[in-house]
Enzyme design. Structure first.
Site, short mmCIF file in Angstrom:
data_model
loop_
_atom_site.label_atom_id
_atom_site.label_comp_id
_atom_site.label_asym_id
_atom_site.label_seq_id
_atom_site.Cartn_x
_atom_site.Cartn_y
_atom_site.Cartn_z
N HIS A 151 62.29 -44.61 -1.39
CA HIS A 151 61.61 -45.89 -1.57
C HIS A 151 60.12 -45.67 -1.73
O HIS A 151 59.58 -44.63 -1.32
CB HIS A 151 61.88 -46.83 -0.39
CG HIS A 151 61.45 -46.27 0.94
ND1 HIS A 151 62.21 -45.36 1.64
CD2 HIS A 151 60.34 -46.49 1.69
CE1 HIS A 151 61.59 -45.04 2.77
NE2 HIS A 151 60.46 -45.71 2.82
N CYS A 180 56.12 -46.92 9.48
CA CYS A 180 56.28 -45.75 8.61
C CYS A 180 55.28 -45.88 7.47
O CYS A 180 54.68 -46.95 7.28
CB CYS A 180 57.70 -45.63 8.08
SG CYS A 180 58.23 -46.99 7.02
#
Length: 718
Positions: free
Chosen positions: A65, A237
């Site tokens: 991603h 993250c």
């Protein structure tokens, strides 16, 4: 707003054997659907994200991603591999591949949907239904949450995560009326887990369990029960799309199983809602599962704390909960948190010393550059107007004739000299600032000023800044009585740190640095022939390797440092550095003009701007091209920069201005040869990038993407 995933974005027979091939195959579906405008640029962004941390998860899941400017709207593509693909997960290859694409400025609604999907991946019923799905339409509906996972043939007959009541997008910061109306007794009836807004986590029902009913019926009996252990957690993250929310879900479920209250604050792409301050104050322990710096970390100071990477929060949440409970039992607490230094904010938690050192140095350089531009250009203009003897003019405060150009030239020279005099102190002060925040400014500036006093120059300022930052950081680690904390930043830290830095610079390391600076200056002055050409090649390569990054800034700072005490050698270095720095954007601009069909429409538009940026000596103008195709653009730029740097030194070109590009050509020694050197480098880079792009071949089994004429992907005419 389009659906996050459609049947066209599902591949139930993904034949790719590597993670790069899998990403390309799924990304091509996004391009076909008009959701990605530049395949190669998007894949480069995915690769950059993958380089930060593998995206494989336990349980056979891969979630490549990224956030990318080549994505038009948040999109998800899904592939199922029969043989499995290695995404770096500890337990082996992944058979369920989710390619998540978010635009650089993705809206909160879509990003919250992606966060909900990330939570679903922790549900075995959901992943089991995906493994048994037989139709793309059905699979897309499962992922969107439009169909219950339990109804899929072979799935476990339990409620699907995609259909649970709390699987909606993350709630907004404003509390909803339903939450406001919940009885407090229900929330306190039994140990549970919750997100930042107080709702039960992991799809737990809002009603209290049956065994909690007596407590609700007889509130007076509640005090007899021991209060459950309470943990507050932060998950984050680098991209803030997947791992952030998966770690939150994992911690919440582990807390529920252990009878512990877990409240999670997800610091994701859609922003974050702070945990209630009272909740933080009442917490018995803290878990940080993060790969970027925790925002407002000081809120959690003084509590038992476990600090790990985000993957640990996903893979071993029960261990983390047990560890924080053990620390609480032993009375271990974290030290009082200090605010992160400016260049450490947003840094990866795993950044090593070398990475942080680079950021600290770049802080000093970035604050120094405006002084360089102002002072250097004023001095250069003064020489242009008044000649090279203007540096011997008397002070304009004592002698100034309004009608004489030499007086005006002297004024410009002396103003520029004052501005240039700040270079070393500003460099040192803001290196220390990058390390230790505002307390580092005073000793940093003092150390930089001493470096000037003892003729230690640019190197002395750099060392002084690092020493000042280190001294302040050491002082901040000393435990002091609370009564003294108020005067620490304004009295104690500046006093002690300045004294230590001054002592070291005057009596210990200042003189050796000054001797090294003098030797370097003398070496530059004596550069002739082959040595000068080799130095020009090295400087050209450095200027073009990272296009405004650390190596580029090191070469530029080296050249600017020589202007403080100019001589023939240092002026040649400045000329070579600026000439090489102009090459990459000018070459990309020329390439998009000569062979536009090799570039996307966005790149051709960037090429128009690159003409001006390159002519102005803004090397960063080539970054969009390098980001989309680094393996072809960067080597081409470096080759041209090396040619230009070598020719500039060979021609003996000189430059007193630290910036300006072609607009300061009148201030350049040997201006026509200088422009010839720039033109030669631009020609080499342009030819190479066109050659390399023309030789580009698509991977086996994948057709070459046609260059697009517009953002919708319509092919241009040949």
């Amino acid at each position: 707003m389009s659906e996050l995933i459609t049947a066209e974005l599902v591949d139930l027979d993904l034949s790719a054997e590597t993670k790069d091939a899998a990403a390309r195959s799924l990304a091509e579906r996004m391009v076909t659907s008009g959701r990605v405008t530049d395949l190669e640029g998007f894949l480069a962004d995915i690769a950059a994200r993958e380089a930060q941390m593998p995206t494989g998860l336990d349980g056979g899941i891969g979630i490549p991603h990224c956030r990318s400017e080549h994505v038009t709207e948040p999109t998800l593509a899904f592939g199922r591999s029969a043989s499995g693909i290695d995404f770096g997960a500890p337990d082996g290859p992944a058979d369920l591949i989710f390619l998540i694409a978010a635009p650089a400025g993705g809206d909160a609604d879509h990003l919250s949907i992606l966060s909900t999907l990330a939570r679903h991946l922790m549900d075995e019923t959901f992943t089991g239904a995906l493994r048994s799905a037989t139709e793309p339409e059905r699979t897309a509906a499962l992922i969107r949450g439009d169909a219950p996972a339990a109804s899929e043939p072979g799935a476990v007959p339990e409620p699907s995560a995609a259909s649970e009541p709390d699987a909606a997008p993350e709630p907004s910061a404003e509390p909803g009326p339903e939450r406001d109306a919940e009885p407090q007794a229900t929330a306190d009836a039994a140990p549970t887990t919750a997100t930042a807004d107080g709702r039960p986590a992991g799809g737990a029902p809002t009603e209290a369990p049956a065994e909690a009913a007596p407590a609700q019926a007889a509130p007076e009996a509640a005090p007899a029960q021991a209060a459950p252990f309470r943990i507050v957690a932060i998950t984050s993250c680098p991209t803030g799309i997947a791992h952030t929310y998966m770690a939150a879900e994992s911690l919440e479920k582990a807390g529920q199983a252990a009878g512990v209250e877990v409240f999670v604050e997800t610091q994701g792409s859609a922003g974050f809602k702070r945990l209630d301050p009272q909740l933080v104050a009442d917490a018995d322990g803290v878990i940080f599962a993060h790969d970027v710096e925790v925002r407002e970390k000081e809120r959690f100071a003084g509590k038992p704390t476990v600090d790990v990477g985000v993957k640990a929060g996903i893979n071993r949440p029960a261990e983390l909960i047990a560890e924080v409970r053990q620390k609480a039992a032993h009375g271990e607490v974290s030290a009082p948190a200090r605010a992160a230094a400016p260049m450490d904010k947003g840094a990866d938690a795993g950044d090593g010393f070398a990475t942080r050192l680079r950021k600290w140095l770049m802080t000093g350089v970035s604050y120094m550059v405006p002084f360089v531009a102002a002072g250097g250009l004023l001095i250069a203009l003064a020489f242009a107007i008044g000649g090279y003897t203007i540096n011997k003019a008397p002070s304009v405060a004592e002698h100034f004739i309004w009608t004489e150009s030499t007086s005006w030239a002297a004024l410009l020279f002396q103003i520029g000299g004052v501005a240039f005099g700040f270079l070393v102190p500003v460099l040192a002060g803001f290196i220390a600032y990058g390390m230790a925040d505002r307390p580092g400014l005073v000793p940093g500036f003092v150390g930089g000023a001493i470096a000037l006093t003892i003729n230690a120059g640019f190197l002395g300022g750099l060392i002084a800044g690092l020493i000042a930052g280190a001294v302040v950081m050491a002082i901040q680690r000393v435990r002091i009585p609370p009564v003294l904390r108020g005067i620490m930043p304004v009295v104690v830290i500046p006093l002690i740190s300045s004294a230590i830095v001054g002592f070291l610079m005057f009596l210990v390391i200042g003189k050796p640095i000054a001797a090294l600076q003098k030797g370097l200056t003398d070496w530059l002055s004596g550069l002739t022939g082959a040595n000068a050409i080799i130095l020009g090649v090295i400087l050209g390569l450095m200027m073009c390797f990272d296009l405004g990054g650390p190596l580029n800034k090191v070469a530029y700072a080296f050249a600017v440092g020589g202007l403080a005490n100019p001589n023939e050698g240092s002026l040649k270095v400045m000329a070579a550095v600026m000439a090489a720095g102009m090459v990459p954007p000018l070459a990309m601009a020329l390439a998009t003009t000569v062979r536009g069909r090799l570039f996307t429409k966005a790149e051709r538009e960037n090429g128009k701007a690159a003409w001006v940026l390159g002519a102005s000596f803004i090397t960063e103008g080539a970054i969009p091209f390098a980001a989309a195709d680094p393996l072809r653009v960067i080597p081409s730029a470096m080759a041209g920069g090396a040619v230009t740097g070598a020719l500039s030194m060979a021609f003996g070109c000189t430059l007193r201005a630290p910036h300006g590009g072609i607009f300061v050509v009148p201030l350049i020694g040997q201006p026509f040869l200088y422009l010839l050197a720039v033109a030669a480098g631009v020609g080499v880079s342009t030819a190479l990038v066109i050659l390399l792009k023309g030789l580009r071949k698509p991977p086996s089994g994948h057709p070459a993407p046609a260059p697009s004429d517009d953002e919708s992907g319509v092919p241009i005419a040949a």
